[in-house]
Design an enzyme around this catalytic site. Structure first.
Site, mmCIF file in Angstrom:
data_model
loop_
_atom_site.group_PDB
_atom_site.id
_atom_site.type_symbol
_atom_site.label_atom_id
_atom_site.label_comp_id
_atom_site.label_asym_id
_atom_site.label_seq_id
_atom_site.Cartn_x
_atom_site.Cartn_y
_atom_site.Cartn_z
ATOM 1 N N ASP A 118 8.680 -70.442 16.448
ATOM 2 C CA ASP A 118 9.786 -70.079 16.850
ATOM 3 C C ASP A 118 9.132 -69.946 18.536
ATOM 4 O O ASP A 118 9.216 -68.978 19.243
ATOM 5 C CB ASP A 118 10.297 -68.775 16.780
ATOM 6 C CG ASP A 118 11.477 -68.397 17.642
ATOM 7 O OD1 ASP A 118 12.333 -69.580 18.216
ATOM 8 O OD2 ASP A 118 12.151 -67.247 17.646
ATOM 9 N N ALA B 9 4.079 -63.227 18.075
ATOM 10 C CA ALA B 9 4.069 -62.232 18.674
ATOM 11 C C ALA B 9 5.445 -61.786 19.217
ATOM 12 O O ALA B 9 6.012 -62.661 19.916
ATOM 13 C CB ALA B 9 2.899 -61.875 19.856
ATOM 14 N N LYS C 69 13.902 -75.698 20.712
ATOM 15 C CA LYS C 69 14.749 -75.231 21.984
ATOM 16 C C LYS C 69 15.244 -76.438 22.576
ATOM 17 O O LYS C 69 14.933 -77.504 22.802
ATOM 18 C CB LYS C 69 13.701 -74.758 23.068
ATOM 19 C CG LYS C 69 12.742 -73.593 22.289
ATOM 20 C CD LYS C 69 13.664 -72.307 21.585
ATOM 21 C CE LYS C 69 12.648 -71.362 21.104
ATOM 22 N NZ LYS C 69 13.359 -70.266 20.208
ATOM 23 N N ASP D 183 -1.050 -66.158 17.923
ATOM 24 C CA ASP D 183 -0.390 -66.118 19.183
ATOM 25 C C ASP D 183 -1.422 -65.054 19.944
ATOM 26 O O ASP D 183 -2.282 -64.395 19.606
ATOM 27 C CB ASP D 183 0.819 -65.156 19.004
ATOM 28 C CG ASP D 183 1.774 -65.033 20.280
ATOM 29 O OD1 ASP D 183 1.042 -65.088 21.487
ATOM 30 O OD2 ASP D 183 2.992 -65.564 20.158
ATOM 31 N N SER E 37 14.539 -61.308 16.907
ATOM 32 C CA SER E 37 14.575 -62.450 16.274
ATOM 33 C C SER E 37 14.337 -62.528 14.684
ATOM 34 O O SER E 37 14.401 -63.726 14.179
ATOM 35 C CB SER E 37 13.392 -63.091 17.044
ATOM 36 O OG SER E 37 12.042 -62.576 16.620
ATOM 37 N N GLY F 17 6.224 -60.252 16.395
ATOM 38 C CA GLY F 17 5.990 -60.208 15.032
ATOM 39 C C GLY F 17 7.206 -60.252 14.276
ATOM 40 O O GLY F 17 7.232 -59.713 13.115
ATOM 41 N N GLY F 18 8.543 -60.500 14.910
ATOM 42 C CA GLY F 18 9.843 -60.628 14.114
ATOM 43 C C GLY F 18 9.857 -61.432 13.112
ATOM 44 O O GLY F 18 10.318 -61.138 11.945
#
Length: 352
Positions: free
Chosen positions: A272, A217, A301, A236, A184, A219-220
């Site tokens: 995200d 989480a 989304k 998170d 991501s 962590g992207g």
């Protein structure tokens, strides 16, 4: 050139049709959209011969949400098995001289197969175009976009380099960093390329800036912020990748991302989280509207149906809210290549 060709993510042809039809109606440019499911492209056929050119002149490509790339032309044409270059040169006789050439394919399995042909075909085609005086390196001239549906079928199109996709087919070639904890991470990197001029990165994505990553989480997205040497609050309840915590730049807060508020104004908020788009829209309204952050990148989304209508409704609500507060906010929204059933929004609050 009465046809506007638009590339898109497979499965989102209906959203492109709805979006371009709405714009065409607003601009009073009559025509109709046609597509096939999962074909990764849409054609908008204009009633007037110059309709596609007028659409491209009146619209900013960067303002379109679902199209990845666009080009105007007369529609797809057939090519023979041999002498393809000769046929293309004849077709281009009525076109202006172009300043660059991109060979493109559709984002489908068939398109991946055609890309091999395009790689072999480009060099002799480019040489023939230069020799015939149809191509000269000049960024001020239109770009020639050849979209191949197969080796025998091509859309011979034009677009202005400054009012079309940043990359061929609208697909960036980003390399996944091995240190990042999830793929991501590429979504945020692509968003920066899409919404922030490269010349402004050092100023707007600077070391020691304060950032908040909601739903961080593993962590992207946090990795991208840390890679720019920002100080990040990662929000998170889930665990963060250890290498990010060892950086010394990450403060992990195990709380609900929708409830968290920073103690001081931050430079960036990114989010995200898988949630209904209306709730995420309200989150954006709060963070930008109340001045909790200067800029934000947030993924919405999408629902299963009426996806364009839902996005349009949320964006309209945000604009009305900011206008009512007397705020000047630049809003961008795009379905990026690395997005799936979602779109990415970028917002920047400007000081009056």
């Amino acid at each position: 050139m009465n046809t506007l060709l638009m590339h898109c993510r497979p499965g989102f042809e209906g959203e492109v049709c709805a979006e371009i039809a709405e714009h065409a109606a607003t601009l009073e440019i009559p025509g109709y959209a046609k597509s096939k499911p999962a074909s990764a492209h849409v054609e908008f056929v204009c009633q007037d011969a110059d309709g596609a050119e007028r659409l491209m002149r009146r619209l900013r490509f960067a303002d379109l949400i679902f199209p990845r790339q666009w080009a105007r032309g007369p529609g797809f044409i057939e090519l023979p098995e041999s002498q393809r270059i000769e046929v293309l040169l004849a077709e281009l006789a009525s076109y202006p001289v172009c300043g660059s050439l991109w060979l493109e394919v559709l984002d489908t399995n068939a398109g991946k197969e055609v890309s091999t042909f395009c790689r072999k075909f480009e060099k002799p085609l480019r040489a023939a175009l230069v020799k015939a005086g149809r191509l000269q390196e000049d960024p001020a001239l239109p770009r020639l976009l050849l979209t191949f549906r197969s080796g025998r079928e091509v859309f011979v199109g034009l677009a202005e380099p400054r009012n079309s996709a940043l990359w061929p087919m609208g697909i960036p070639r980003l390399k996944f960093p091995r240190e990042a904890p999830s793929r991501s991470t590429l979504k945020l990197e692509e968003a920066w390329h899409q919404f922030i001029p490269r010349s402004e990165w050092d100023k707007r994505l600077a070391p020691d800036m304060l950032a908040v990553d909601l739903g961080a989480a593993p962590g992207g997205w946090t990795w991208q912020l840390v890679n720019r040497e920002m100080r990040v609050t990662a929000v998170d309840n889930g665990p963060m990748a250890e290498n990010l915590m060892y950086s010394g730049l990450v403060d992990h807060q195990k709380v609900d991302g929708y409830q968290y508020r920073p103690r001081q104004r931050v430079d960036w908020m990114v989010c995200d989280i898988v949630e209904k788009p209306a709730r995420t829209g309200a989150l954006i309204e709060t963070w930008i509207g109340e001045g909790l952050c200067r800029e934000a990148v947030v993924n919405l989304k999408l629902p299963m149906k009426q996806r364009y209508a839902e996005v349009r409704k949320i964006l309209q609500r945000l604009r009305e809210s900011f206008d009512a507060r007397g705020l000047k906010v630049v809003i961008g929204c795009k379905q990026l290549y690395h997005d799936r059933e979602e779109v990415t929004c970028h917002l920047r609050r400007l000081e009056r």
